[in-house]
Write an enzyme that holds these catalytic residues in place. Structure first.
Site, short mmCIF file in Angstrom:
data_model
loop_
_atom_site.label_atom_id
_atom_site.label_comp_id
_atom_site.label_asym_id
_atom_site.label_seq_id
_atom_site.Cartn_x
_atom_site.Cartn_y
_atom_site.Cartn_z
N ASN A 11 4.14 -35.53 19.84
CA ASN A 11 3.53 -34.20 19.77
C ASN A 11 2.81 -33.95 21.08
O ASN A 11 1.74 -34.52 21.33
CB ASN A 11 2.54 -34.15 18.59
CG ASN A 11 1.77 -32.85 18.58
OD1 ASN A 11 2.19 -31.86 19.18
ND2 ASN A 11 0.64 -32.84 17.89
N LYS A 13 1.39 -31.29 22.07
CA LYS A 13 0.29 -30.31 21.97
C LYS A 13 0.44 -29.28 23.09
O LYS A 13 1.57 -28.91 23.43
CB LYS A 13 -1.07 -31.02 22.01
CG LYS A 13 -1.11 -32.23 21.07
CD LYS A 13 -2.50 -32.78 20.89
CE LYS A 13 -2.41 -34.11 20.17
NZ LYS A 13 -3.54 -34.37 19.32
N HIS A 98 -0.61 -29.44 11.05
CA HIS A 98 -1.24 -30.44 11.93
C HIS A 98 -2.76 -30.25 11.88
O HIS A 98 -3.25 -29.14 11.72
CB HIS A 98 -0.72 -30.27 13.36
CG HIS A 98 -1.21 -31.36 14.27
ND1 HIS A 98 -2.43 -31.30 14.89
CD2 HIS A 98 -0.67 -32.55 14.62
CE1 HIS A 98 -2.61 -32.40 15.60
NE2 HIS A 98 -1.54 -33.19 15.44
N GLU A 100 -4.97 -30.08 14.02
CA GLU A 100 -5.56 -29.08 14.94
C GLU A 100 -5.29 -27.66 14.44
O GLU A 100 -6.11 -26.76 14.65
CB GLU A 100 -5.02 -29.32 16.36
CG GLU A 100 -5.68 -30.54 16.98
CD GLU A 100 -4.77 -31.38 17.86
OE1 GLU A 100 -3.81 -30.86 18.42
OE2 GLU A 100 -5.05 -32.60 17.96
N GLU A 170 -1.90 -38.36 8.81
CA GLU A 170 -2.71 -38.39 10.02
C GLU A 170 -4.18 -38.22 9.65
O GLU A 170 -4.67 -37.08 9.55
CB GLU A 170 -2.29 -37.26 10.97
CG GLU A 170 -0.87 -37.37 11.45
CD GLU A 170 -0.70 -36.70 12.81
OE1 GLU A 170 -0.29 -37.39 13.74
OE2 GLU A 170 -1.04 -35.51 12.94
N GLY A 176 -6.76 -38.57 18.27
CA GLY A 176 -7.35 -38.40 19.60
C GLY A 176 -8.70 -39.08 19.77
O GLY A 176 -9.43 -38.80 20.71
N SER A 215 -4.09 -41.91 17.07
CA SER A 215 -4.40 -42.88 18.11
C SER A 215 -3.40 -44.04 18.19
O SER A 215 -3.79 -45.19 18.43
CB SER A 215 -5.83 -43.39 17.98
OG SER A 215 -6.74 -42.31 18.21
#
Ligand code: PEP
Length: 251
Positions: A11, A13, A98, A100, A170, A176, A215
């Site tokens: 991904n 992003k 996702h 985010e 996730e 992250g 991560s």
């Protein structure tokens, strides 16, 4: 859609426009000859999709997806991207929900449901992302949050018994942050997801790929991939450097 396992998904992003995507793929493909025992999946920014599609034209072991879509087919929706457009540009898979999207852009379970249904209607495969926040885990609610996100996300799909879907677990606290779930924690949650998928998709739920994300690096990819019930990895940061992504893709 034939995907071999493990599935290694990158991904990107909001990184890698067409020029850097082209350069990345040149370097990656030079060092990553065709592999029939796994599938590599890239989620570049949509604007880089046609560049990526040209780069992987003769590679059936590599597939493309988009990071987001809108659920309407076309019309006055400035800034949005439809499933049909994504398919036309070479995408086979769509990331939905996702963390985010959920936590930076406020996407709701209702919106993830509309998006998954639109992806199904448009003939692509949704990769539904689910995962709990740290305080939800600490309060002992991780499983119920994940199950609720799964049920909600797939609630408007009508062909779950016959069509491919993908799921990524996730945990939000691992994305992250440099903190990963332990392989045991990943296996435990993937088992919860597997059970729910069997309820939602029948027999097909037993073979639905469940990816872990949060991560992942070249140093921990092998261990996480070796954990029971982990069918692949969804990788953000470590997919941005061709060298570290190569190491993950070969894990
Ligand atoms: C992601 O973006 O899905 C992700 C897991 O990011 P990272 O690997 O950087 O934690």
């Amino acid at each position: 859609m034939t995907m071999n396992r493990p599935i290694l998904a990158a991904n990107w992003k909001m990184n890698n426009g067409p020029t850097s995507a082209r350069e990345f793929m040149k370097s990656f493909l030079d060092q990553y000859p065709r592999q029939n025992d796994r599938t590599v999946l890239f989620f570049p920014p949509a604007i880089s999709l046609t560049t990526m599609a040209a780069a992987i034209a003769d590679r059936r072991d590599i597939m493309l997806g988009v990071q987001n879509v809108y659920w309407k087919d076309q019309g006055a929706f400035t800034g949005e991207l439809s499933v049909g457009m994504a398919r036309d540009a070479g995408a086979r898979v769509v990331l939905v929900g996702h963390s985010e999207r959920r936590h930076v852009f406020g996407e709701t379970d209702e919106e993830t449901a509309l998006k998954c249904a639109a992806v199904e209607r448009g003939g692509l495969t949704p990769l539904l992302c689910v995962g709990e926040l740290l305080d939800q885990r600490e309060a002992g609610n991780a499983e119920s949050v994940v199950v609720q996100q799964l049920r909600a996300g797939f609630s408007q799909m009508t062909q779950l018994a016959t069509r491919d879907v993908l799921v990524a677990y996730e945990p939000v606290w691992a994305i992250g942050t440099g903190k990963t779930a332990t392989p045991e924690d990943a296996t435990a949650m993937h088992s919860v997801i597997r059970k729910e998928l069997s309820a939602l998709c029948g027999d097909r739920g037993r073979i639905t790929p469940i990816l872990y994300g949060g991560s992942v690096t070249s140093a921990n990819a092998q261990t996480l991939l070796g954990a029971p019930q982990v069918d692949g990895l969804l990788v953000g940061g470590a997919s941005l450097d061709a060298g570290s992504w190569l190491a993950v893709a070969r894990a």
